[in-house]
Write a protein that holds these residues in place. Sequence first.
Motif, short mmCIF file in Angstrom:
data_model
loop_
_atom_site.label_atom_id
_atom_site.label_comp_id
_atom_site.label_asym_id
_atom_site.label_seq_id
_atom_site.Cartn_x
_atom_site.Cartn_y
_atom_site.Cartn_z
N GLU A 94 0.82 -1.21 0.00
CA GLU A 94 0.00 0.00 0.00
C GLU A 94 0.85 1.25 0.00
O GLU A 94 0.54 2.22 -0.66
CB GLU A 94 -0.94 -0.01 1.20
N ASP A 95 1.94 1.24 0.76
CA ASP A 95 2.81 2.41 0.81
C ASP A 95 4.01 2.18 -0.10
O ASP A 95 4.72 1.20 0.03
CB ASP A 95 3.28 2.70 2.24
N GLN A 96 4.18 3.07 -1.04
CA GLN A 96 5.29 2.94 -1.98
C GLN A 96 6.26 4.08 -1.74
O GLN A 96 5.91 5.24 -1.87
CB GLN A 96 4.78 2.94 -3.42
N ASP A 97 7.48 3.76 -1.39
CA ASP A 97 8.48 4.78 -1.10
C ASP A 97 9.45 4.96 -2.27
O ASP A 97 9.22 4.48 -3.37
CB ASP A 97 9.23 4.45 0.19
N ASP A 98 10.53 5.66 -2.02
CA ASP A 98 11.50 5.97 -3.07
C ASP A 98 12.15 4.74 -3.69
O ASP A 98 12.55 4.76 -4.85
CB ASP A 98 12.58 6.91 -2.54
N SER A 99 12.28 3.66 -2.92
CA SER A 99 12.91 2.47 -3.49
C SER A 99 12.08 1.92 -4.64
O SER A 99 12.62 1.36 -5.59
CB SER A 99 13.12 1.40 -2.43
N TYR A 100 10.77 2.11 -4.57
CA TYR A 100 9.93 1.64 -5.67
C TYR A 100 10.11 2.49 -6.92
O TYR A 100 9.91 2.03 -8.02
CB TYR A 100 8.46 1.60 -5.26
N ARG A 101 10.50 3.72 -6.75
CA ARG A 101 10.76 4.56 -7.93
C ARG A 101 11.92 4.00 -8.74
O ARG A 101 11.87 3.99 -9.97
CB ARG A 101 11.06 5.99 -7.52
N THR A 102 12.95 3.51 -8.06
CA THR A 102 14.08 2.94 -8.80
C THR A 102 13.67 1.62 -9.46
O THR A 102 14.12 1.32 -10.55
CB THR A 102 15.32 2.73 -7.91
N VAL A 103 12.81 0.86 -8.79
CA VAL A 103 12.31 -0.38 -9.37
C VAL A 103 11.54 -0.07 -10.65
O VAL A 103 11.76 -0.68 -11.71
CB VAL A 103 11.41 -1.15 -8.37
N ILE A 104 10.67 0.91 -10.57
CA ILE A 104 9.87 1.31 -11.73
C ILE A 104 10.78 1.82 -12.85
O ILE A 104 10.55 1.53 -14.03
CB ILE A 104 8.81 2.34 -11.33
N ASP A 105 11.82 2.55 -12.49
CA ASP A 105 12.76 3.05 -13.49
C ASP A 105 13.43 1.89 -14.24
O ASP A 105 13.50 1.89 -15.47
CB ASP A 105 13.82 3.93 -12.83
N HIS A 106 13.90 0.89 -13.50
CA HIS A 106 14.55 -0.26 -14.14
C HIS A 106 13.57 -1.02 -15.03
O HIS A 106 13.92 -1.43 -16.15
CB HIS A 106 15.14 -1.20 -13.09
N LEU A 107 12.35 -1.20 -14.56
CA LEU A 107 11.36 -1.91 -15.36
C LEU A 107 10.99 -1.14 -16.62
O LEU A 107 10.87 -1.73 -17.70
CB LEU A 107 10.10 -2.19 -14.53
N SER A 108 10.83 0.17 -16.50
CA SER A 108 10.47 0.94 -17.68
C SER A 108 11.60 0.95 -18.71
O SER A 108 11.34 0.94 -19.92
CB SER A 108 10.07 2.38 -17.30
N ARG A 109 12.84 0.95 -18.25
CA ARG A 109 13.96 0.88 -19.19
C ARG A 109 13.97 -0.47 -19.92
O ARG A 109 14.23 -0.54 -21.12
CB ARG A 109 15.28 1.11 -18.48
N ALA A 110 13.69 -1.54 -19.18
CA ALA A 110 13.65 -2.88 -19.81
C ALA A 110 12.52 -2.94 -20.83
O ALA A 110 12.71 -3.45 -21.95
CB ALA A 110 13.46 -3.95 -18.74
N ILE A 111 11.37 -2.40 -20.49
CA ILE A 111 10.23 -2.40 -21.42
C ILE A 111 10.55 -1.55 -22.65
O ILE A 111 10.24 -1.93 -23.78
CB ILE A 111 8.95 -1.91 -20.72
N GLY A 112 11.18 -0.41 -22.42
CA GLY A 112 11.58 0.44 -23.53
C GLY A 112 12.51 -0.28 -24.48
O GLY A 112 12.40 -0.16 -25.71
#
Length: 87
Positions: free
Chosen positions: A26-44
């Motif tokens: 439920e609570d998403q902190d800054d560490s999730y931002r880096t996770v999302i960044d890595h995933l979006s780069r892989a998808i890109g």
Amino acid sequence: MPAKQIRLRRIQSLAHDIMVEMNSKEDQDDSYRTVIDHLSRAIGELSDPSGDFSLDYVEEKIGTAHYKIFKNMKKLTPLRKTKESAR
């Protein structure tokens, strides 16, 4: 099964683990931002219209995202072994 298919299945499994874990929090902190960044780069990388993508790059980004959530190198070991044996 060819090594490329094995690597793609492992990447898919790691990505699924990440999706389930992120949806359960439920609570998403800054560490999730880096996770999302890595995933979006892989998808890109995978969505390159030319169809050329680096499986090593996608593997690295998905693996890093998975590690940041689960802090578990054990699941990443087969990726490294497959990559090394493919060389």
